[in-house]
Scaffold this motif. Sequence first.
Motif, PDB file in Angstrom:
ATOM      1  N   GLY A  82       0.772  -1.227   0.000  1.00  0.00           N
ATOM      2  CA  GLY A  82       0.000   0.000   0.000  1.00  0.00           C
ATOM      3  C   GLY A  82       0.803   1.277   0.000  1.00  0.00           C
ATOM      4  N   ARG A  83       2.117   1.168  -0.060  1.00  0.00           N
ATOM      5  CA  ARG A  83       2.946   2.377  -0.029  1.00  0.00           C
ATOM      6  C   ARG A  83       3.535   2.734  -1.386  1.00  0.00           C
ATOM      7  NH1 ARG A  83       5.490  -0.477   4.590  1.00  0.00           N
ATOM      8  NH2 ARG A  83       4.255   0.070   6.385  1.00  0.00           N
ATOM      9  N   GLY A  84       3.404   1.859  -2.371  1.00  0.00           N
ATOM     10  CA  GLY A  84       4.077   2.024  -3.657  1.00  0.00           C
ATOM     11  C   GLY A  84       3.857   3.354  -4.330  1.00  0.00           C
ATOM     12  N   LEU A  85       2.610   3.695  -4.605  1.00  0.00           N
ATOM     13  CA  LEU A  85       2.351   4.947  -5.305  1.00  0.00           C
ATOM     14  C   LEU A  85       2.608   6.160  -4.428  1.00  0.00           C
ATOM     15  CD1 LEU A  85      -0.731   4.114  -7.533  1.00  0.00           C
ATOM     16  CD2 LEU A  85       1.661   4.355  -8.192  1.00  0.00           C
ATOM     17  N   ALA A  86       2.489   6.008  -3.111  1.00  0.00           N
ATOM     18  CA  ALA A  86       2.846   7.114  -2.212  1.00  0.00           C
ATOM     19  C   ALA A  86       4.346   7.385  -2.300  1.00  0.00           C
ATOM     20  CB  ALA A  86       2.437   6.792  -0.780  1.00  0.00           C
ATOM     21  N   LEU A  87       5.148   6.334  -2.390  1.00  0.00           N
ATOM     22  CA  LEU A  87       6.594   6.505  -2.567  1.00  0.00           C
ATOM     23  C   LEU A  87       6.906   7.163  -3.911  1.00  0.00           C
ATOM     24  CD1 LEU A  87       7.968   3.134  -1.175  1.00  0.00           C
ATOM     25  CD2 LEU A  87       8.434   5.419  -0.275  1.00  0.00           C
ATOM     26  N   VAL A  88       6.209   6.724  -4.944  1.00  0.00           N
ATOM     27  CA  VAL A  88       6.418   7.314  -6.275  1.00  0.00           C
ATOM     28  C   VAL A  88       6.074   8.803  -6.230  1.00  0.00           C
ATOM     29  CG1 VAL A  88       5.642   7.308  -8.679  1.00  0.00           C
ATOM     30  CG2 VAL A  88       6.093   5.138  -7.501  1.00  0.00           C
ATOM     31  N   ARG A  89       4.938   9.138  -5.650  1.00  0.00           N
ATOM     32  CA  ARG A  89       4.544  10.554  -5.534  1.00  0.00           C
ATOM     33  C   ARG A  89       5.575  11.359  -4.758  1.00  0.00           C
ATOM     34  NH1 ARG A  89      -1.261   9.854  -3.935  1.00  0.00           N
ATOM     35  NH2 ARG A  89      -0.475  10.307  -1.882  1.00  0.00           N
ATOM     36  N   ALA A  90       6.096  10.791  -3.677  1.00  0.00           N
ATOM     37  CA  ALA A  90       7.026  11.514  -2.811  1.00  0.00           C
ATOM     38  C   ALA A  90       8.403  11.699  -3.444  1.00  0.00           C
ATOM     39  CB  ALA A  90       7.167  10.781  -1.477  1.00  0.00           C
ATOM     40  N   CYS A  91       8.844  10.758  -4.262  1.00  0.00           N
ATOM     41  CA  CYS A  91      10.214  10.782  -4.779  1.00  0.00           C
ATOM     42  C   CYS A  91      10.345  11.348  -6.195  1.00  0.00           C
ATOM     43  CB  CYS A  91      10.805   9.378  -4.764  1.00  0.00           C
ATOM     44  SG  CYS A  91      10.996   8.694  -3.112  1.00  0.00           S
ATOM     45  N   ALA A  92       9.296  11.278  -6.982  1.00  0.00           N
ATOM     46  CA  ALA A  92       9.368  11.708  -8.381  1.00  0.00           C
ATOM     47  C   ALA A  92       9.063  13.193  -8.511  1.00  0.00           C
ATOM     48  CB  ALA A  92       8.381  10.903  -9.225  1.00  0.00           C
ATOM     49  N   ASP A  93       9.583  13.794  -9.564  1.00  0.00           N
ATOM     50  CA  ASP A  93       9.253  15.186  -9.864  1.00  0.00           C
ATOM     51  C   ASP A  93       7.860  15.292 -10.476  1.00  0.00           C
ATOM     52  OD1 ASP A  93      11.744  16.593  -9.138  1.00  0.00           O
ATOM     53  OD2 ASP A  93      12.605  15.249 -10.640  1.00  0.00           O
ATOM     54  N   LEU A  94       7.449  14.241 -11.167  1.00  0.00           N
ATOM     55  CA  LEU A  94       6.143  14.202 -11.822  1.00  0.00           C
ATOM     56  C   LEU A  94       5.751  12.741 -11.956  1.00  0.00           C
ATOM     57  CD1 LEU A  94       3.990  15.890 -13.462  1.00  0.00           C
ATOM     58  CD2 LEU A  94       5.345  15.344 -15.467  1.00  0.00           C
ATOM     59  N   TRP A  95       4.477  12.432 -11.793  1.00  0.00           N
ATOM     60  CA  TRP A  95       4.026  11.062 -12.012  1.00  0.00           C
ATOM     61  C   TRP A  95       2.599  11.093 -12.528  1.00  0.00           C
ATOM     62  CZ3 TRP A  95       0.309   7.636 -10.137  1.00  0.00           C
ATOM     63  CH2 TRP A  95      -0.523   8.142  -9.141  1.00  0.00           C
ATOM     64  N   GLY A  96       2.170  10.008 -13.127  1.00  0.00           N
ATOM     65  CA  GLY A  96       0.805   9.917 -13.620  1.00  0.00           C
ATOM     66  C   GLY A  96       0.571   8.577 -14.290  1.00  0.00           C
ATOM     67  N   TRP A  97      -0.592   8.441 -14.850  1.00  0.00           N
ATOM     68  CA  TRP A  97      -0.926   7.209 -15.566  1.00  0.00           C
ATOM     69  C   TRP A  97      -1.808   7.546 -16.749  1.00  0.00           C
ATOM     70  CZ3 TRP A  97      -5.563   4.582 -16.480  1.00  0.00           C
ATOM     71  CH2 TRP A  97      -6.687   5.176 -15.941  1.00  0.00           C
ATOM     72  N   GLN A  98      -1.860   6.647 -17.712  1.00  0.00           N
ATOM     73  CA  GLN A  98      -2.747   6.822 -18.856  1.00  0.00           C
ATOM     74  C   GLN A  98      -3.208   5.460 -19.349  1.00  0.00           C
ATOM     75  OE1 GLN A  98      -0.282   9.003 -21.544  1.00  0.00           O
ATOM     76  NE2 GLN A  98       0.530   7.176 -22.511  1.00  0.00           N
TER      77      GLN A  98
END
Length: 117
Positions: A82-98
């Motif tokens: 349950g922490r994966g996307l929270a880590l991505v949000r916290a560490c990346a300059d930009l994130w998203g999906w399509q």
Amino acid sequence: MRDGHVLDPYVRATPLIRLVDAAELLATELISNSVRHTKGPAALRVRWSAGVLRIGAWDADPEPPEPSGKLSRLVGVGAEEGRGLALVRACADLWGWQPLARGGNRGKYVGCDLVAA
């Protein structure tokens, strides 16, 4: 190559050497989510262009990724998920999906950017 260090040679050859740990973490989280939460194939894509390292995972499930809470709320929770996307949000300059559709196949791409300073 050691497990978890697939990106080392690629990232070390770019100006993003100082971000190698973040790149490894993000790549691991993105592809792990694709494998763990979907059925069917998954693939990791890494691209360096114009000072941006773009890391993303494709999978065959067209459903959007599950939103995660803020990382600060998830720290200390006993669960290992349950922490994966929270880590991505916290560490990346930009994130998203399509969502993706090609040749009758559906799926999605979840990715993030690390920008060279």
